[in-house]
Design an enzyme around this catalytic site. Structure first.
Site, PDB file in Angstrom:
ATOM      1  N   GLY A  63     -12.173  -3.509   7.949  1.00 26.76           N
ATOM      2  CA  GLY A  63     -12.896  -4.736   7.619  1.00 26.76           C
ATOM      3  C   GLY A  63     -11.983  -5.957   7.697  1.00 26.76           C
ATOM      4  N   ASP A  64     -10.748  -5.810   7.262  1.00 29.47           N
ATOM      5  CA  ASP A  64      -9.806  -6.936   7.311  1.00 29.47           C
ATOM      6  C   ASP A  64      -9.495  -7.306   8.754  1.00 29.47           C
ATOM      7  OD1 ASP A  64      -9.772  -6.489   4.578  1.00 29.47           O
ATOM      8  OD2 ASP A  64      -7.957  -5.260   4.683  1.00 29.47           O
ATOM      9  N   THR A  99     -20.727  -5.487   8.340  1.00 32.24           N
ATOM     10  CA  THR A  99     -19.951  -4.441   9.008  1.00 32.24           C
ATOM     11  C   THR A  99     -20.475  -3.092   8.519  1.00 32.24           C
ATOM     12  OG1 THR A  99     -18.196  -4.466   7.344  1.00 32.24           O
ATOM     13  CG2 THR A  99     -17.920  -5.936   9.235  1.00 32.24           C
ATOM     14  N   GLY A 106     -19.193   0.127   9.422  1.00 32.12           N
ATOM     15  CA  GLY A 106     -18.294   1.229   9.720  1.00 32.12           C
ATOM     16  C   GLY A 106     -18.532   1.767  11.127  1.00 32.12           C
ATOM     17  N   ASP A 157       0.844  -1.211   0.000  1.00 34.61           N
ATOM     18  CA  ASP A 157       0.000   0.000   0.000  1.00 34.61           C
ATOM     19  C   ASP A 157       0.872   1.251   0.000  1.00 34.61           C
ATOM     20  OD1 ASP A 157      -2.135  -1.736   0.223  1.00 34.61           O
ATOM     21  OD2 ASP A 157      -2.693  -1.149   2.267  1.00 34.61           O
TER      22      ASP A 157
HETATM   23  P1  ATP Z   1     -12.294  -1.787   4.553  1.00 35.38           P
HETATM   24  O1  ATP Z   1     -12.677  -2.247   3.179  1.00 35.38           O
HETATM   25  O2  ATP Z   1     -11.710  -0.401   4.572  1.00 35.38           O
HETATM   26  O3  ATP Z   1     -11.410  -2.761   5.276  1.00 35.38           O
HETATM   27  P2  ATP Z   1     -15.074  -2.295   5.275  1.00 35.38           P
HETATM   28  O4  ATP Z   1     -15.947  -1.402   4.467  1.00 35.38           O
HETATM   29  O5  ATP Z   1     -14.969  -3.712   4.889  1.00 35.38           O
HETATM   30  O6  ATP Z   1     -13.634  -1.657   5.433  1.00 35.38           O
HETATM   31  P3  ATP Z   1     -16.283  -1.197   7.659  1.00 35.38           P
HETATM   32  O7  ATP Z   1     -17.689  -1.632   7.735  1.00 35.38           O
HETATM   33  O8  ATP Z   1     -15.998   0.203   7.232  1.00 35.38           O
HETATM   34  O9  ATP Z   1     -15.495  -2.286   6.786  1.00 35.38           O
HETATM   35  O10 ATP Z   1     -15.587  -1.393   9.072  1.00 35.38           O
HETATM   36  C1  ATP Z   1     -15.384  -2.677   9.639  1.00 35.38           C
HETATM   37  C2  ATP Z   1     -15.578  -2.606  11.131  1.00 35.38           C
HETATM   38  O11 ATP Z   1     -14.591  -1.715  11.682  1.00 35.38           O
HETATM   39  C3  ATP Z   1     -16.893  -2.019  11.595  1.00 35.38           C
HETATM   40  O12 ATP Z   1     -17.937  -2.972  11.580  1.00 35.38           O
HETATM   41  C4  ATP Z   1     -16.528  -1.577  13.010  1.00 35.38           C
HETATM   42  O13 ATP Z   1     -16.448  -2.702  13.858  1.00 35.38           O
HETATM   43  C5  ATP Z   1     -15.107  -1.027  12.789  1.00 35.38           C
HETATM   44  N1  ATP Z   1     -15.127   0.411  12.470  1.00 35.38           N
HETATM   45  C6  ATP Z   1     -15.024   0.990  11.254  1.00 35.38           C
HETATM   46  N2  ATP Z   1     -15.105   2.331  11.346  1.00 35.38           N
HETATM   47  C7  ATP Z   1     -15.221   2.619  12.655  1.00 35.38           C
HETATM   48  C8  ATP Z   1     -15.349   3.828  13.420  1.00 35.38           C
HETATM   49  N3  ATP Z   1     -15.358   5.020  12.831  1.00 35.38           N
HETATM   50  N4  ATP Z   1     -15.475   3.742  14.763  1.00 35.38           N
HETATM   51  C9  ATP Z   1     -15.469   2.525  15.382  1.00 35.38           C
HETATM   52  N5  ATP Z   1     -15.362   1.344  14.720  1.00 35.38           N
HETATM   53  C10 ATP Z   1     -15.247   1.385  13.387  1.00 35.38           C
HETATM   54  O1  RIB Z   2      -8.948  -3.530   2.856  1.00 41.13           O
HETATM   55  C1  RIB Z   2      -7.843  -2.702   2.739  1.00 41.13           C
HETATM   56  C2  RIB Z   2      -6.932  -3.187   1.637  1.00 41.13           C
HETATM   57  O2  RIB Z   2      -7.613  -3.079   0.405  1.00 41.13           O
HETATM   58  C3  RIB Z   2      -5.673  -2.364   1.489  1.00 41.13           C
HETATM   59  O3  RIB Z   2      -4.613  -2.830   2.286  1.00 41.13           O
HETATM   60  C4  RIB Z   2      -5.397  -2.419  -0.010  1.00 41.13           C
HETATM   61  O4  RIB Z   2      -4.258  -3.146  -0.320  1.00 41.13           O
HETATM   62  C5  RIB Z   2      -6.653  -3.025  -0.641  1.00 41.13           C
HETATM   63  O5  RIB Z   2      -6.449  -4.314  -1.051  1.00 41.13           O
END
Ligand code: ATP
Ligand code: RIB
Length: 300
Positions: A259-260, A227, A229, A19
């Site tokens: 999310g990861d 999830t 956010g 990244d």
């Molecule tokens: P990414 O693709 O960036 O890894 P995502 O869209 O798969 O993320 P999100 O739903 O944004 O995942 O976030 C995953 C989890 O992280 C949420 O369910 C929550 O537990 C935590 N989280 C994310 N944002 C926040 C926040 N602003 N405050 C507290 N917890 C958060």
């Molecule tokens: O979920 C976050 C990841 O999405 C980053 O680390 C980036 O490499 C993309 O794959």
């Protein structure tokens, strides 16, 4: 609260990236240039990130994926090794470079990401099937994300089902092959947008994310965990219906990899014998902490 857990065996199937991250006051509009103080380099890729999250939680983790035969690939593998992730099933491509993600993060912690797949596009269905099928002793849990070819995703889900082990699919990004994946009853962990996309893919109308998650759960007959956010997590099981977990308070600097983190910690706890709700609560807590640091793995 983060409950450490030991001994569970987790296989993660997914992408490995480097990244390249620039923090800027705001995200660029189309055609616009924004300027930040510098570019920083972090380990990334949804598969590799989740593998690290699971390993730091205490699981024995094997990652199945691909890198290029280049400096980025070498450093990606060195970082995974340093976190105790078994990289014996990561192939090294002679043709394609290691995957790279170009990431812009704004002052609110929101991001924009463009990924050059490189070697991730060469993750092979046979490679995935063999790694899962021949694993001895078998893993307790297979966690799959979808930044790799669809046939490799399907192979992972089929092999996990045949082995009778937990199978978690983080459908990020949504790919057409998920229609086939849904037939193998995986636990799904979409975010809200992915949840709507998957419900539409399975022919269900849904106005709200709750309706979409319910439609998905009826399709798979398996738990669906959305999830949300800063809205926390919606946990659905066929036996008990849906329960909402609030997000824990967090100072948000970078949500990349939240999310990861959720998926890796969730998989590690399921593999170690936690209940689905226990695993989801701990993962929700760990993911909240992860957003306070810049870099996908810095806050894991
Ligand atoms: P990414 O693709 O960036 O890894 P995502 O869209 O798969 O993320 P999100 O739903 O944004 O995942 O976030 C995953 C989890 O992280 C949420 O369910 C929550 O537990 C935590 N989280 C994310 N944002 C926040 C926040 N602003 N405050 C507290 N917890 C958060
Ligand atoms: O979920 C976050 C990841 O999405 C980053 O680390 C980036 O490499 C993309 O794959």
């Amino acid at each position: 609260m983060n409950i450490p857990c030991r001994g569970g065996r987790v296989q993660v199937v997914g992408a490995i990236n480097v990244d390249l991250v620039v923090v800027t006051p705001r995200l660029p509009a189309p055609g616009e240039t924004v300027v930040g103080p510098r570019m920083d380099r972090y380990g990334g890729g949804k598969g590799a990130n989740a593998a690290v999250a699971a390993a730091r939680t205490g699981a024995q983790v094997e990652l199945i994926g691909a890198v290029g035969s280049d400096d980025n690939g070498e450093s990606a593998l060195a970082e995974l090794r340093a976190d105790g992730v078994d990289i014996g099933s990561v192939s090294v491509s002679a043709e394609s470079p290691t995957g790279v993600a170009l990431i812009v993060v704004d002052e609110a912690g929101e991001n924009q990401i463009a990924v050059g797949s490189g070697a991730n596009a060469e993750v092979d269905a046979a490679q995935v099937d063999e790694a899962i099928t021949k694993r001895s002793p078998p893993s307790d849990c297979v966690l799959v994300s979808t930044e790799i070819p669809g046939d490799a995703v399907v192979a992972a889900v089929r092999a996990a089902e045949a082995a009778g082990v937990w199978c978690i699919v983080n459908p990020a990004p949504p790919i057409p092959e998920l229609a086939e994946v849904l037939r193998h009853h995986p636990i799904l962990t979409p975010n809200a947008g992915e949840c709507h996309a998957l419900a539409a893919m399975s022919g269900k109308d849904a106005d709200t994310v709750g309706e979409a998650a319910d439609a998905l759960m009826q399709t798979t007959g398996a738990p669906v965990i959305v999830t949300l956010g800063s809205g926390g997590v919606l946990v659905g099981t066929p036996a008990d219906g849906f329960e909402h977990l609030d997000a824990e308070p967090a100072v948000v600097r970078d949500t990349t990899g939240a999310g990861d983190t959720f998926n890796g910690v969730f998989a590690a706890h399921l593999a170690a014998g936690a209940t689905l709700m226990e695993a989801a609560r701990t993962a929700n807590s760990a993911a909240a902490r992860s957003v306070s640091y810049v870099g996908a793995r810095a806050g894991m």
